[in-house]
Each structure stands twice: as C-alpha cells, then as structure tokens.
Design a protein around this motif. Sequence first.
Motif, mmCIF file in Angstrom:
data_model
loop_
_atom_site.group_PDB
_atom_site.id
_atom_site.type_symbol
_atom_site.label_atom_id
_atom_site.label_comp_id
_atom_site.label_asym_id
_atom_site.label_seq_id
_atom_site.Cartn_x
_atom_site.Cartn_y
_atom_site.Cartn_z
ATOM 1 N N THR A 1 0.828 -1.206 0.000
ATOM 2 C CA THR A 1 0.000 0.000 0.000
ATOM 3 C C THR A 1 0.861 1.253 0.000
ATOM 4 N N GLY A 2 1.954 1.182 0.794
ATOM 5 C CA GLY A 2 2.873 2.323 0.833
ATOM 6 C C GLY A 2 3.496 2.591 -0.513
ATOM 7 N N LEU A 3 3.870 1.547 -1.228
ATOM 8 C CA LEU A 3 4.464 1.701 -2.551
ATOM 9 C C LEU A 3 3.456 2.294 -3.527
ATOM 10 N N ASP B 1 3.074 5.932 -2.793
ATOM 11 C CA ASP B 1 4.236 6.667 -3.294
ATOM 12 C C ASP B 1 4.149 6.875 -4.802
ATOM 13 N N ALA B 2 3.691 5.821 -5.509
ATOM 14 C CA ALA B 2 3.565 5.905 -6.961
ATOM 15 C C ALA B 2 2.508 6.931 -7.352
ATOM 16 N N ASP B 3 1.381 6.912 -6.612
ATOM 17 C CA ASP B 3 0.325 7.886 -6.891
ATOM 18 C C ASP B 3 0.803 9.308 -6.633
ATOM 19 N N LEU B 4 1.543 9.492 -5.552
ATOM 20 C CA LEU B 4 2.063 10.820 -5.216
ATOM 21 C C LEU B 4 3.041 11.311 -6.276
ATOM 22 N N ALA B 5 3.909 10.399 -6.719
ATOM 23 C CA ALA B 5 4.874 10.763 -7.761
ATOM 24 C C ALA B 5 4.166 11.157 -9.047
ATOM 25 N N CYS B 6 3.085 10.429 -9.345
ATOM 26 C CA CYS B 6 2.307 10.733 -10.555
ATOM 27 C C CYS B 6 1.657 12.100 -10.440
#
Length: 210
Positions: free
Chosen positions: A2-4, A7-12
């Motif tokens: 979930t953390g990953l 992080d991916a959503d935030l980076a996007c």
Amino acid sequence: MTGLSQDADLACRIAMLEQKLQASAAEADRLQRELAQSRDCQTASADILATIAGTSGDADRALEQIAETTARLIGASSVSIQLAENGEWGKAYRYGASARLIRAAVPLTAIKVGGKNMPGAVVGRNRQIHVPDLDNLDPDLAEFPGLPHARAAGTRTMCGTPLRNRGKAIGSLIVHRDRLEPFSDDELVLWTAKLCRPGGDRARECAPVQ
C-alpha cells in the motif's frame, strides 16, 4: 504494498503538477510576448502618426520620413511609396537598394495604375497584397515585372498596402524584407495608421489605411 502504491500515486500527481506548472509558465511567456508586441505596434503607430503630423505641407519630406520610419520600425530592408492621382503616378520616395533597383529597372512608364504590377495592383484593387515568399509566387503575381528585380536585390518577403483618402486608394506603401519572414498579422495591422495626402498648404483629412 500500500505504501508503494501511495508513493507511486504521489509521484504521478507531482509529475502532473509539474507539467501544469511548465504549461502555465509557457503560456505566461507567450502572453508576455504578445503584450510586448502589441505595445511595440502601438508605439510604432504613434511614431508614424507623429512623423506625418510633423511634415504636413512638405510632400517630399513627408514621404521620406514615412518610408524611413516604417523601415526602422518593422525591420524592412526597403520601402517604396508611390502616390497616384486620376489614374497617373505622382510623387514617390524609395528607401533601400531593392526599391531603387526596381525603379531603375522598371520605369513608371512601363507600369499602369491598376495593372499587373505591385503598386498598380495595390491601388487598383484597393487592398493589401502580401507576398510571403518571392521564391514561391502565387500565379496571380507571377507576371508582376518588379518582383524578379526585387528578388535579385535580395528581397525575399514583400507587402504592399494601399494609402487611402476617404476610402479611395491614393497610393501604395510597399515594404521589403531581405529574409524569409512573412509579416505577422500585427505588423500588417500596423499600417492602419492614417496617412495624409502630402502637398498643399495644410494637412488634408485622411481615411485609415486598412
């Protein structure tokens, strides 16, 4: 996991925001350029009007000043002004090598007001004629006798604009560029400045050049 995913959503989201910021900066730069160009055109129009006002009654000096001011303001290598009255050519002024070469190679007796030549067509049709590239002429312009001489002198882009008095074409203002750079809409609109008919003891009422 979930953390990953977070992080991916935030980076996007960060990447999307950065793209929007870049697009906004580019749009701001474009608007700044347009604003600067509009201000330049406003200043240029004012300069041309001031030139005309300052030379009222002195026909030769008025033509000289208008031609040279126009060349300076829009980066023209040559400028030609040719007045006409009752179907005949009158006073003229030519600035720059290309305009002078055309005059030497094609005398006024060889061209007619309203005929197939740049000044004659501008006056006869009472409209602006823009030639973006002399190496790729519209068939309607191919027979104009002065264009080959203009090209030989280094001109690549030309535009002729009617000078009007109360809506009637009384002459032509032709500008040359020695580089392939078609005139922009703002530059073409620049020639909406009023031009008073030179000559006489007082300035005469003039209609806008359109």
